[in-house]
Enzyme design. Structure first.
Site, PDB file in Angstrom:
ATOM      1  N   LYS A 210     -28.191  11.675  15.356  1.00 25.42           N
ATOM      2  CA  LYS A 210     -29.372  11.799  14.496  1.00 25.42           C
ATOM      3  C   LYS A 210     -29.282  13.012  13.558  1.00 25.42           C
ATOM      4  CE  LYS A 210     -31.682   8.546  17.050  1.00 25.42           C
ATOM      5  NZ  LYS A 210     -31.888   7.176  16.627  1.00 25.42           N
TER       6      LYS A 210
ATOM      7  N   ASP B 242     -28.284  13.485  27.235  1.00 24.69           N
ATOM      8  CA  ASP B 242     -28.239  12.756  25.965  1.00 24.69           C
ATOM      9  C   ASP B 242     -29.335  13.346  25.081  1.00 24.69           C
ATOM     10  OD1 ASP B 242     -28.369  11.066  23.834  1.00 24.69           O
ATOM     11  OD2 ASP B 242     -28.350   9.210  25.007  1.00 24.69           O
TER      12      ASP B 242
ATOM     13  N   TYR C 138     -32.388   4.829  27.093  1.00 24.39           N
ATOM     14  CA  TYR C 138     -31.639   4.201  26.002  1.00 24.39           C
ATOM     15  C   TYR C 138     -30.510   5.140  25.604  1.00 24.39           C
ATOM     16  CZ  TYR C 138     -30.302   1.947  21.675  1.00 24.39           C
ATOM     17  OH  TYR C 138     -29.581   1.314  20.690  1.00 24.39           O
TER      18      TYR C 138
HETATM   19  C1  LIG Z   1     -31.101   8.946  23.252  1.00 25.21           C
HETATM   20  C2  LIG Z   1     -30.241   8.067  22.415  1.00 25.21           C
HETATM   21  N1  LIG Z   1     -28.970   7.855  22.763  1.00 25.21           N
HETATM   22  C3  LIG Z   1     -28.148   7.087  22.024  1.00 25.21           C
HETATM   23  C4  LIG Z   1     -28.586   6.464  20.877  1.00 25.21           C
HETATM   24  C5  LIG Z   1     -27.654   5.623  20.081  1.00 25.21           C
HETATM   25  O1  LIG Z   1     -27.352   6.246  18.868  1.00 25.21           O
HETATM   26  P1  LIG Z   1     -26.862   5.376  17.595  1.00 25.21           P
HETATM   27  O2  LIG Z   1     -28.031   4.546  17.180  1.00 25.21           O
HETATM   28  O3  LIG Z   1     -26.445   6.400  16.591  1.00 25.21           O
HETATM   29  O4  LIG Z   1     -25.710   4.553  18.077  1.00 25.21           O
HETATM   30  C6  LIG Z   1     -29.912   6.657  20.475  1.00 25.21           C
HETATM   31  C7  LIG Z   1     -30.414   5.984  19.253  1.00 25.21           C
HETATM   32  O5  LIG Z   1     -31.580   5.854  19.010  1.00 25.21           O
HETATM   33  C8  LIG Z   1     -30.766   7.459  21.270  1.00 25.21           C
HETATM   34  O6  LIG Z   1     -32.044   7.636  20.933  1.00 25.21           O
END
Ligand SMILES: Cc1ncc(COP(=O)(O)O)c(C=O)c1O
Length: 408
Positions: free
Chosen positions: A251, A224, A141
């Protein structure tokens, strides 16, 4: 019966928001509690029920709610102004702190969300390499932009061909998936600890293999670390000693406010240097917004090395207590995780957030006064004590149903 106001709010919400919600992940059948306030580990819903919050806005609130240092920093900034059409010193301070913690960040850029961070990291990689293909992992994700969601309704079919999905933790499978196409790959993007896919940490050797593969093929390696940055002062990359070309953060770096970042090798990031002609454009009304930057800086200021040690220890304490109970007879239920992150696979919890079917596990924990993700994921915040953790472990064991099919 304990949440009539939440139910009424949800019913009202369905008349202005599709499904009564504006965020896929916060829906849990039959309706979620509406939260009105939080303090430390505690949150209260619209009916006055109190919960111990082991979700922390999906891992963002590592200090818990309304931490005094964060409230002070945010209040001071709000008084000075919420945002300007100009850069501010606080964004520089936060950038410096992040570069200090994570040496692979030679330069970085702020965004308002993690989605934008991964979108721009991937775009930077494609522009830098002159290649289109993005390699990502099963159950990954990376947010909700088109490349991250390729293969789902509404995303151009053509994008499917720009993304290749790799098997997790399986170097031979990765090699097979990329056979003949290694030199087309712009970026290999991985969550060193998968979040939405069910908390699972990549083996250090697998991350090192990806580093080699990227070097060999000329692709950029992107970590990520939007969730995994919370495992230590310098994220997973520091713990495992693998240096990616680019990293995305989010986060906790916004201290509970909307802020994320992408950064890495100077040569790649300099594509965004506005002083150079023909570079990449990166607008964003709230990029590096001062209130969020102030909250992030205050949060990182609280996160001293001993804090991480304590979070690790409590995370292990929780997982060990639950695993002990499960091995003593709760069918195939299990708990996974790393550092302050955990995922319970219990009856009624699944990889995808609960849709039509209510999760008895999640609802049972709510009744016991514990707030987790409907899919069984959670994270510890610094205000959680040993006692909080022990009581959560007991509730998890009580509420996990036995004998249901557990996803692999
Ligand atoms: C690993 C990862 N990448 C990207 C995102 C996307 O971030 P945002 O919700 O701030 O757009 C998340 C959100 O949970 C995530 O856990």
């Amino acid at each position: 019966m304990r949440t009539p106001r939440s139910r009424a709010l949800f019913e009202r919400a369905t008349r202005s928001l599709p499904g009564g919600s504006t965020r896929t992940t916060v829906y849990g059948a039959p309706y979620p509690p509406y939260l009105v306030e939080g303090d430390g580990l505690r949150v209260r819903d619209a009916d006055g029920n109190e919960y111990r919050d082991f979700l922390g806005n999906y891992t963002a609130l590592i200090l818990g709610h309304a931490h005094p240092a964060v409230v002070a920093a945010v209040t001071a900034q709000v008084r000075r102004g919420s945002a300007f059409g100009a850069p501010t010193e606080v964004e520089v301070e936060l950038a410096e702190e992040l570069c200090r913690r994570m040496p692979s960040l030679e330069r970085l850029r702020f965004t308002a969300s993690g989605t934008e961070a991964t979108m721009f990291a991937l775009r930077a990689a494609r522009a830098f390499t002159g290649r289109d293909l993005v390699a990502r992992f099963e159950r990954a994700y990376h947010g909700t932009h088109d490349v991250a969601m390729a293969g789902t309704p509404g995303v151009p079919l053509a994008l499917r061909g720009s993304v290749v999905e790799l098997p997790w933790g399986d170097p031979e499978g990765v090699a097979r998936a990329l056979a003949g196409r290694e030199r087309d790959v712009a970026a290999i993007i991985i969550e060193p600890v998968q979040g939405a896919g069910g908390i699972r940490a990549a083996e250090p050797a697998f991350l090192a293999y990806l580093r080699e593969l990227a070097d060999r093929s000329g692709a950029l390696l992107i970590f990520d670390e939007i969730i995994s940055f919370r495992v230590g002062p310098g994220g997973v990359q520091e713990r495992v000693g693998v240096r990616p070309d680019l990293t995305t953060l989010g986060k906790i770096i916004g201290g509970g406010y909307p802020l994320a970042a992408f950064g890495g090798r100077a040569a790649v990031m300099e594509q965004f240097d506005a002083r150079r002609g023909g570079g990449l454009s990166h607008g964003g009304t709230y990029n590096g917004a001062p209130v969020a930057a102030a909250a992030g800086l205050a949060t990182l200021g609280e996160l001293t090395p001993p804090r991480y040690v304590e979070l690790d220890r409590r995370g292990a304490r929780l997982r060990e207590a639950v695993a002990r109970g499960f091995s003593a007879g709760s069918g195939g239920s299990r708990i996974e995780g790393v550092a302050s992150l955990f995922q319970v696979w219990a009856g009624g919890s699944a990889v995808a957030p609960a849709g039509r079917e209510p999760s008895e596990f999640w609802l049972g924990l709510l009744l016991d006064g514990f707030y987790l993700a409907p899919r069984g994921m959670g994270a510890l915040a610094t205000p959680a004590t040993d006692r909080d953790v022990d009581e959560l472990a007991a509730a998890i064991l009580r509420r996990a149903r036995v004998g249901e099919t557990i996803p692999a």
